[in-house]
Design a protein around this motif. Structure first.
Motif, PDB file in Angstrom:
ATOM      1  N   GLY A  63       0.887  -1.194   0.144  1.00 62.52           N
ATOM      2  CA  GLY A  63      -0.065  -0.064  -0.186  1.00 62.52           C
ATOM      3  C   GLY A  63       0.826   1.304  -0.045  1.00 62.52           C
ATOM      4  O   GLY A  63       0.274   2.466  -0.170  1.00 62.52           O
ATOM      5  N   ALA A  64       2.235   1.111   0.165  1.00 62.83           N
ATOM      6  CA  ALA A  64       2.971   2.501   0.258  1.00 62.83           C
ATOM      7  C   ALA A  64       3.347   2.813  -1.212  1.00 62.83           C
ATOM      8  O   ALA A  64       3.056   2.190  -2.283  1.00 62.83           O
ATOM      9  N   THR A  65       3.298   4.218  -1.477  1.00 63.79           N
ATOM     10  CA  THR A  65       3.746   4.847  -2.806  1.00 63.79           C
ATOM     11  C   THR A  65       5.108   5.468  -2.755  1.00 63.79           C
ATOM     12  O   THR A  65       5.435   5.890  -1.645  1.00 63.79           O
ATOM     13  N   ILE A  66       5.785   5.169  -3.542  1.00 65.86           N
ATOM     14  CA  ILE A  66       7.159   5.823  -3.819  1.00 65.86           C
ATOM     15  C   ILE A  66       7.041   6.525  -5.166  1.00 65.86           C
ATOM     16  O   ILE A  66       6.753   6.134  -6.217  1.00 65.86           O
ATOM     17  N   THR A  67       7.370   8.010  -4.968  1.00 68.23           N
ATOM     18  CA  THR A  67       7.483   8.751  -6.143  1.00 68.23           C
ATOM     19  C   THR A  67       8.951   8.922  -6.668  1.00 68.23           C
ATOM     20  O   THR A  67       9.914   9.241  -5.674  1.00 68.23           O
ATOM     21  N   THR A  68       9.232   8.862  -7.834  1.00 69.67           N
ATOM     22  CA  THR A  68      10.319   9.069  -8.533  1.00 69.67           C
ATOM     23  C   THR A  68      10.243  10.315  -9.342  1.00 69.67           C
ATOM     24  O   THR A  68       9.257  10.365 -10.124  1.00 69.67           O
ATOM     25  N   VAL A  69      11.318  11.253  -9.651  1.00 66.28           N
ATOM     26  CA  VAL A  69      11.108  12.421 -10.610  1.00 66.28           C
ATOM     27  C   VAL A  69      12.524  12.629 -11.089  1.00 66.28           C
ATOM     28  O   VAL A  69      13.589  12.171 -10.706  1.00 66.28           O
ATOM     29  N   GLY A  70      12.583  13.249 -12.310  1.00 61.76           N
ATOM     30  CA  GLY A  70      13.791  13.690 -12.944  1.00 61.76           C
ATOM     31  C   GLY A  70      14.470  12.510 -13.936  1.00 61.76           C
ATOM     32  O   GLY A  70      13.664  11.635 -14.079  1.00 61.76           O
ATOM     33  N   ALA A  71      15.633  12.706 -14.413  1.00 65.63           N
ATOM     34  CA  ALA A  71      16.506  11.742 -15.188  1.00 65.63           C
ATOM     35  C   ALA A  71      16.157  10.277 -14.318  1.00 65.63           C
ATOM     36  O   ALA A  71      16.569  10.123 -13.259  1.00 65.63           O
ATOM     37  N   GLY A  72      15.928   9.518 -15.229  1.00 63.23           N
ATOM     38  CA  GLY A  72      15.824   7.853 -14.927  1.00 63.23           C
ATOM     39  C   GLY A  72      14.641   7.677 -14.018  1.00 63.23           C
ATOM     40  O   GLY A  72      14.581   6.668 -13.376  1.00 63.23           O
ATOM     41  N   ALA A  73      13.457   8.626 -13.762  1.00 63.04           N
ATOM     42  CA  ALA A  73      12.647   8.504 -12.938  1.00 63.04           C
ATOM     43  C   ALA A  73      11.840   7.264 -13.398  1.00 63.04           C
ATOM     44  O   ALA A  73      10.917   6.547 -12.513  1.00 63.04           O
TER      45      ALA A  73
END
Length: 205
Positions: free
Chosen positions: A134-144
């Motif tokens: 149920g956890a969320t992981i956010t990735t942004v930018g190059a290689g997201a």
């Protein structure tokens, strides 16, 4: 005989349309009117807009789950008690929803000592990964578009993983299909010996 003629200046009463000018597909569009000047009483309202939109309410019902067909110029013509008309317009832009991203893994079945390696469709501003716990992981930018979950961390869990993306306009996609990840316990070494061993004998392990 003196005759007095009174001319009502419609510009003495003004209003403006209140609306969010930029939306995403699936958002709700709320139109309303607010008085900005004048004291004239408005006796009627006539809204028109894209996709056959019409209303005679001062604050029309919310247009739910808008699509690109609802984009365009919304016009309100109001009539005052003196019979004057006042017009205002608002142009609404509706950005398309991003396509649902694909999701893949380097390996669908790993050992508990190995990292989870997941990838999604590239080219978006933000990625939100939904873990089986149920956890969320956010990735942004190059290689997201690539996610590594290190072995031994809280979100290193087996089960169905998903991802959704946000584009440069702030519009959010639907979640991807589920990607099942299996995590197997690491094998434990077993030491076998031949006992007893006499002094001078050979110990085999």
């Amino acid at each position: 005989v003196a005759t007095t003629i009174t001319i009502t200046d419609p510009s003495s009463s003004t209003f403006e349309i209140d609306a969010v000018a930029t939306l995403c597909e699936g958002d709700d569009l709320t139109l309303s009117v607010s008085r900005t000047a004048g004291i004239a009483t408005m006796v009627s309202y006539n809204w028109t807009g894209p996709n056959g939109f019409t209303s005679t309410a001062a604050n029309p019902a919310t247009i739910s789950n808008v699509g690109t067909a609802d984009a365009g110029t919304y016009t309100l013509v109001a009539t005052t008690s003196e019979g004057c008309t006042i017009t205002d317009t608002e142009t609404v832009t509706i950005n398309t929803q991003p396509a649902t991203p694909s999701i893949t893994a380097t390996n669908l079945s790993i050992c508990s000592t190995e990292n989870i390696e997941i990838s999604a469709t590239a080219g978006f501003a933000t990625y939100e990964w939904l873990a089986p716990n149920g956890a969320t992981i956010t990735t942004v930018g190059a290689g997201a578009e690539d996610l590594t979950v290190v072995s031994g961390t809280t979100n290193h869990v087996a089960g169905d993983w998903q991802v959704r993306v946000t584009d440069a306009n702030g519009c959010v996609s639907d979640y991807s299909v589920t990607l099942p990840i299996d995590i197997n316990p690491a094998p434990e070494p077993v030491i076998n010996t031949i006992n007893p061993v006499c002094i001078g004998g050979t110990l085999s392990i």
